[in-house]
Design an enzyme around this catalytic site. Structure first.
Site, PDB file in Angstrom:
ATOM      1  N   HIS A   1      -1.639  -2.323   2.658  1.00 16.95           N
ATOM      2  CA  HIS A   1      -0.882  -3.273   1.845  1.00 16.95           C
ATOM      3  C   HIS A   1      -0.693  -4.536   2.657  1.00 16.95           C
ATOM      4  O   HIS A   1      -0.537  -4.478   3.871  1.00 16.95           O
ATOM      5  CB  HIS A   1       0.484  -2.682   1.466  1.00 16.95           C
ATOM      6  CG  HIS A   1       1.124  -3.395   0.328  1.00 16.95           C
ATOM      7  ND1 HIS A   1       1.868  -4.526   0.501  1.00 16.95           N
ATOM      8  CD2 HIS A   1       1.079  -3.151  -0.999  1.00 16.95           C
ATOM      9  CE1 HIS A   1       2.283  -4.942  -0.685  1.00 16.95           C
ATOM     10  NE2 HIS A   1       1.816  -4.134  -1.609  1.00 16.95           N
TER      11      HIS A   1
ATOM     12  N   ASP B   1      -0.201   3.118  -5.414  1.00 15.16           N
ATOM     13  CA  ASP B   1      -1.313   3.482  -6.290  1.00 15.16           C
ATOM     14  C   ASP B   1      -1.978   4.791  -5.909  1.00 15.16           C
ATOM     15  O   ASP B   1      -2.765   5.341  -6.666  1.00 15.16           O
ATOM     16  CB  ASP B   1      -2.370   2.371  -6.288  1.00 15.16           C
ATOM     17  CG  ASP B   1      -1.839   1.152  -7.000  1.00 15.16           C
ATOM     18  OD1 ASP B   1      -1.104   1.341  -7.979  1.00 15.16           O
ATOM     19  OD2 ASP B   1      -2.153   0.036  -6.575  1.00 15.16           O
TER      20      ASP B   1
HETATM   21  N1  CMC Z   1      -9.413   1.145   4.058  1.00 18.07           N
HETATM   22  C1  CMC Z   1     -10.009   0.854   5.235  1.00 18.07           C
HETATM   23  N2  CMC Z   1      -9.703  -0.220   5.976  1.00 18.07           N
HETATM   24  C2  CMC Z   1      -8.765  -1.052   5.508  1.00 18.07           C
HETATM   25  C3  CMC Z   1      -8.115  -0.810   4.283  1.00 18.07           C
HETATM   26  C4  CMC Z   1      -8.466   0.345   3.554  1.00 18.07           C
HETATM   27  N3  CMC Z   1      -7.862   0.613   2.377  1.00 18.07           N
HETATM   28  N4  CMC Z   1      -7.213  -1.809   4.037  1.00 18.07           N
HETATM   29  C5  CMC Z   1      -7.318  -2.636   5.081  1.00 18.07           C
HETATM   30  N5  CMC Z   1      -8.227  -2.190   5.980  1.00 18.07           N
HETATM   31  C6  CMC Z   1      -8.566  -2.807   7.262  1.00 18.07           C
HETATM   32  C7  CMC Z   1      -9.458  -4.019   7.068  1.00 18.07           C
HETATM   33  O1  CMC Z   1     -10.826  -3.700   7.150  1.00 18.07           O
HETATM   34  C8  CMC Z   1      -9.012  -4.899   8.195  1.00 18.07           C
HETATM   35  O2  CMC Z   1      -9.637  -4.466   9.374  1.00 18.07           O
HETATM   36  P1  CMC Z   1     -10.009  -5.549  10.544  1.00 18.07           P
HETATM   37  O3  CMC Z   1      -8.727  -6.121  11.015  1.00 18.07           O
HETATM   38  O4  CMC Z   1     -10.693  -4.700  11.579  1.00 18.07           O
HETATM   39  O5  CMC Z   1     -10.911  -6.555   9.903  1.00 18.07           O
HETATM   40  C9  CMC Z   1      -7.521  -4.611   8.358  1.00 18.07           C
HETATM   41  O6  CMC Z   1      -7.352  -3.274   7.832  1.00 18.07           O
HETATM   42  C10 CMC Z   1      -6.627  -5.566   7.589  1.00 18.07           C
HETATM   43  O7  CMC Z   1      -7.080  -5.627   6.233  1.00 18.07           O
HETATM   44  P2  CMC Z   1      -7.050  -6.935   5.345  1.00 18.07           P
HETATM   45  O8  CMC Z   1      -8.037  -6.800   4.242  1.00 18.07           O
HETATM   46  O9  CMC Z   1      -7.145  -8.143   6.235  1.00 18.07           O
HETATM   47  O10 CMC Z   1      -5.569  -6.854   4.777  1.00 18.07           O
HETATM   48  P3  CMC Z   1      -5.026  -7.587   3.498  1.00 18.07           P
HETATM   49  O11 CMC Z   1      -3.565  -7.720   3.705  1.00 18.07           O
HETATM   50  O12 CMC Z   1      -5.800  -8.832   3.214  1.00 18.07           O
HETATM   51  O13 CMC Z   1      -5.349  -6.554   2.309  1.00 18.07           O
HETATM   52  C11 CMC Z   1      -5.162  -4.844   0.690  1.00 18.07           C
HETATM   53  C12 CMC Z   1      -4.415  -5.722   1.713  1.00 18.07           C
HETATM   54  C13 CMC Z   1      -4.129  -4.057  -0.126  1.00 18.07           C
HETATM   55  C14 CMC Z   1      -5.966  -5.740  -0.272  1.00 18.07           C
HETATM   56  C15 CMC Z   1      -6.108  -3.880   1.461  1.00 18.07           C
HETATM   57  O14 CMC Z   1      -5.360  -3.035   2.299  1.00 18.07           O
HETATM   58  C16 CMC Z   1      -6.983  -3.058   0.514  1.00 18.07           C
HETATM   59  O15 CMC Z   1      -8.041  -3.539   0.086  1.00 18.07           O
HETATM   60  N6  CMC Z   1      -6.530  -1.802   0.168  1.00 18.07           N
HETATM   61  C17 CMC Z   1      -7.241  -1.003  -0.804  1.00 18.07           C
HETATM   62  C18 CMC Z   1      -6.874  -1.484  -2.207  1.00 18.07           C
HETATM   63  C19 CMC Z   1      -5.476  -1.088  -2.618  1.00 18.07           C
HETATM   64  O16 CMC Z   1      -5.090   0.079  -2.459  1.00 18.07           O
HETATM   65  N7  CMC Z   1      -4.747  -2.044  -3.208  1.00 18.07           N
HETATM   66  C20 CMC Z   1      -3.409  -1.768  -3.775  1.00 18.07           C
HETATM   67  C21 CMC Z   1      -2.337  -2.584  -3.142  1.00 18.07           C
HETATM   68  S1  CMC Z   1      -0.715  -1.948  -3.606  1.00 18.07           S
HETATM   69  C22 CMC Z   1      -0.566  -2.296  -5.270  1.00 18.07           C
HETATM   70  C23 CMC Z   1      -0.364  -3.737  -5.543  1.00 18.07           C
HETATM   71  O17 CMC Z   1       0.647  -4.291  -5.108  1.00 18.07           O
HETATM   72  O18 CMC Z   1      -1.196  -4.309  -6.253  1.00 18.07           O
END
Ligand code: CMC
Length: 429
Positions: A305, A363
């Site tokens: 998240h 989720d």
């Molecule tokens: N699985 C594997 N690696 C992950 C994941 C994951 N679900 N989420 C983040 N990472 C890694 C990512 O690769 C990155 O690694 P590095 O620093 O080595 O490049 C690091 O963790 C940080 O990730 P980010 O994408 O920079 O983080 P963000 O804050 O931009 O993204 C997120 C947040 C929710 C979009 C992401 O965690 C994700 O895609 N999760 C899966 C989708 C999901 O479950 N979304 C629901 C969010 S909760 C409901 C809502 O509020 O909508």
């Protein structure tokens, strides 16, 4: 003396006021930075940017805390109900018994939609994704309810807000019924908000539909857990759309469009699909390895998240609700639940996930619960939209009432071609 941060770069300098909230990080007010220095700030994804002042929702991502108007999500989900949470988000306080009765009455009397809306639905293909139908039908409300689109009138704003909370379940149930080829079921005002929604989704005209109290309670709780979540992507979209003076129905339709994406509300659908794809516990290591592989775009859906760097407090309540629903329905040894529990256990102990503070989010368990309640995966994000409507509309109202409100207009770091002369087509090549 007012506290200020000093910005110095060569001969450019500026004093930037520090502003304090009631809790949470202070903010550096950079509104005068461009005027005083000719510089913009750069923050794609808004990781360090507060886009507005708000009194509605507070999140402490490190501690895993979510408060609405100061009340913790755990207490609201345990002791309150969804319409009470709606009142709280909209008006700022929990209702008295009389206020609650009046509010429930007002929402309940607005559950029907204009009859012509049903003809609007038949313009969609049956196989359209229900979220596509929701974007269209909620936007179309602005063509039906002209008497609540004057955003300068507080009374009209509140009528639009109540209409939106009351009608999105009806539109969502209609999207579902249309999708599966069953007749629309009209709302029943003798039922609670959650009961009525289940009834509109699962009743058919040829036999009585019996409401199961445990399932209705779970539905209500799912609505509470998704009611608002501070300045997330869809809420920011609603605020930005509303900042131009657009009508509330159009703004909420914009929020629904944003929510649809798999990184946001679409994650519950994606999480369940992923659990199905994993299939059995022995395949979990393969998927964990893929999630950790930088060259593989695969992510564990339902994990991670932007704000929570701890267990999402909503996920804990959702996990408990999930077990209650499965117990009530006598679903034991559900293979998806088994995979989910094992996946959670492995990920919570895996160095990669621990180091990056990737915990299950709301989720992760909501998909299994919604499936058990009888909803197909395409409906999951629609249910999120039904619940989030109150958050969007409360935030929209707050924005309109904010004296500092101006049209949202971010700037950019331009990296395209500098000025150049137009060449006739015969001179290009
Ligand atoms: N699985 C594997 N690696 C992950 C994941 C994951 N679900 N989420 C983040 N990472 C890694 C990512 O690769 C990155 O690694 P590095 O620093 O080595 O490049 C690091 O963790 C940080 O990730 P980010 O994408 O920079 O983080 P963000 O804050 O931009 O993204 C997120 C947040 C929710 C979009 C992401 O965690 C994700 O895609 N999760 C899966 C989708 C999901 O479950 N979304 C629901 C969010 S909760 C409901 C809502 O509020 O909508």
């Amino acid at each position: 003396m007012t506290e200020a941060a000093k910005f110095v770069l060569g001969d450019k300098n500026a004093e930037l006021q520090l502003r304090h909230g009631t809790i949470g990080p202070d903010v550096v007010d950079i509104a005068s930075l461009y005027k005083n220095t000719g510089l913009f700030t750069y923050d794609p994804g808004f990781t360090s940017t507060a886009s507005c002042e708000s009194k509605i929702t507070y999140i402490d991502g490190d501690e895993g805390v979510l408060l609405h108007r100061g009340y913790s999500i755990d207490q609201l989900a345990e002791r309150g109900d969804f319409l009470e949470t709606c009142y709280l988000l909209l008006y700022g306080e929990l209702p008295t018994a009389h206020e609650k009765e009046d509010f429930v009455y007002r929402v309940t009397r607005h559950t029907m939609v204009h009859e012509q809306m049903s003809r609007f639905y038949t313009g969609f293909r049956r196989d359209a994704h229900p979220m596509a139908v929701m974007v269209g039908s909620v936007g179309a409300l602005s063509a039906f309810y002209h008497d609540s689109t004057d955003i300068t009138d507080p009374h009209q704003r509140m009528v639009a807000s109540i209409r939106m909370i009351a009608k999105t379940p009806t539109l969502a149930a209609m999207a579902y019924k249309y999708h599966i080829g069953q007749p629309f079921v009209y709302p029943r005002n003798d039922l609670t908000y959650a009961e009525n929604f289940l009834h509109m989704c699962f009743a058919v005209p040829c036999e009585p539909y019996h409401i199961n109290a445990t399932l209705a309670k779970a539905m209500d709780r799912i609505f509470i857990l998704h009611a608002d979540h501070e300045q997330n992507a869809s809420t920011s979209t609603v605020r930005l759309a509303g900042s131009s003076g657009a009508n509330p129905f159009a703004c909420i339709a914009a929020g629904i469009a944003c929510l649809w994406g798999p990184a946001h509300g679409g994650a519950n659908e994606a999480a369940l699909n992923m659990l199905g794809e994993i299939g059995t516990k022995d395949r979990i290591p393969e998927f964990i390895a893929r999630a950790k592989d930088k060259n593989d775009p695969f992510r564990l859906m339902g994990f991670g998240h932007r704000v929570y760097k701890n267990y999402d407090p909503r996920a804990k309540i959702m996990q408990q609700t999930c077990h209650e629903v499965l117990d009530e329905l006598g679903i034991r040894d559900d293979p998806l639940l088994e995979v989910a529990m094992e996946l959670e256990h492995i990920a919570l102990n895996d160095e990669y996930f621990v180091e990056k503070k990737l915990y299950p989010n709301v989720d992760f368990y909501s998909g299994i619960t919604l499936k058990a309640l009888g909803f197909p995966t395409e409906m999951f994000t629609v249910l999120f939209a039904v619940a989030r409507t109150v958050g969007w509309i409360a935030q929209w109202n707050e924005m309109i009432e904010d004296p500092q409100q101006r049209i949202g207009r971010p700037r950019q770091l331009y990296t395209g071609a500098p000025r150049r002369d137009y060449l006739g087509i015969d001179q290009r090549g």
